[in-house]
Enzyme design. Structure first.
Site, PDB file in Angstrom:
ATOM      1  N   ASN A  24     -16.903 -18.664  19.903  1.00  0.00           N
ATOM      2  CA  ASN A  24     -15.826 -18.121  20.731  1.00  0.00           C
ATOM      3  C   ASN A  24     -14.538 -18.254  19.922  1.00  0.00           C
ATOM      4  OD1 ASN A  24     -14.496 -20.701  21.358  1.00  0.00           O
ATOM      5  ND2 ASN A  24     -16.295 -21.099  22.621  1.00  0.00           N
ATOM      6  N   ASP A  34     -23.538 -21.182  19.666  1.00  0.00           N
ATOM      7  CA  ASP A  34     -22.357 -21.958  19.289  1.00  0.00           C
ATOM      8  C   ASP A  34     -22.551 -23.442  19.589  1.00  0.00           C
ATOM      9  OD1 ASP A  34     -19.750 -22.383  18.358  1.00  0.00           O
ATOM     10  OD2 ASP A  34     -18.806 -21.707  20.215  1.00  0.00           O
ATOM     11  N   SER A 122     -23.174 -11.680  20.519  1.00  0.00           N
ATOM     12  CA  SER A 122     -22.656 -11.106  21.773  1.00  0.00           C
ATOM     13  C   SER A 122     -23.710 -10.823  22.841  1.00  0.00           C
ATOM     14  CB  SER A 122     -21.840  -9.811  21.525  1.00  0.00           C
ATOM     15  OG  SER A 122     -20.587 -10.126  20.982  1.00  0.00           O
ATOM     16  N   TYR A 126     -21.788 -13.032  26.524  1.00  0.00           N
ATOM     17  CA  TYR A 126     -20.953 -11.838  26.361  1.00  0.00           C
ATOM     18  C   TYR A 126     -21.673 -10.571  26.808  1.00  0.00           C
ATOM     19  CZ  TYR A 126     -17.467 -14.631  23.829  1.00  0.00           C
ATOM     20  OH  TYR A 126     -16.507 -15.550  23.474  1.00  0.00           O
TER      21      TYR A 126
END
Length: 167
Positions: A24, A34, A122, A126
């Site tokens: 992010n 992440d 993504s 996302y």
């Protein structure tokens, strides 16, 4: 020409020169890929990200850009952090997603990395549709002007793996 391979597995276990983190913009960790990279890589990665925030990226890393840090305790040499776009049904953000792959390969070239492992950027929180994300990712890598010899897409589950292999 870059050789592209697809594996289903854990990106934090890949023995490559560089692992790409679907970060992010804060660079300070999060969920999904992440979080896994920060947990497995240890505090060295977070410390390097904090240094980046204190110097060049005070407002965070912009979407579509990439930057490298140490890989800490990961079997890779570096982590290349890239910020993917949030999928929007009413706005085509495909170029920003492709930029994540191009920029990551540009950073890999600057580092002298020959092998790079990518996640499906993504596609988690996302919400980018997997088939479309796979198409964009594979095309961006195939079209990239890079000295990287191998790109390995490391996909977490069957659906992601199938979507990428179909490209």
């Amino acid at each position: 020409m870059v050789r592209i391979s697809f594996v289903q597995g854990d990106i934090t276990e890949q023995q490559v020169d560089a692992v790409v983190n679907a970060a992010n913009s804060s660079l300070l960790g999060g969920g999904g890929v992440d979080g896994a990279i920060h947990r497995q890589g240890g505090p060295e990665i977070l410390a390097a990200c904090r240094d980046l925030r204190a110097s060049r990226y005070g407002s965070g890393l912009p979407t579509g850009r990439a930057v490298a840090t140490t890989a800490g305790r990961l079997p890779a040499r570096w982590v290349i952090h890239t910020v993917g776009p949030v999928w929007q049904s009413h706005e085509d953000r495909s170029d920003l997603l492709a930029s994540c792959y191009r920029e990551s390969l540009r950073v890999a070239d600057e580092l002298g990395a020959h092998t790079v492992a990518f996640p499906a950027v993504s596609t988690g929180v996302y919400r980018w549709p997997m088939d479309d994300a796979a198409r964009i990712a594979v095309r961006a890598v195939r079209e990239a002007d890079t000295a990287v010899s191998e790109v390995r897409f490391v996909l977490f589950d069957d659906a992601a793996y199938e979507a990428f292999v179909a490209q």
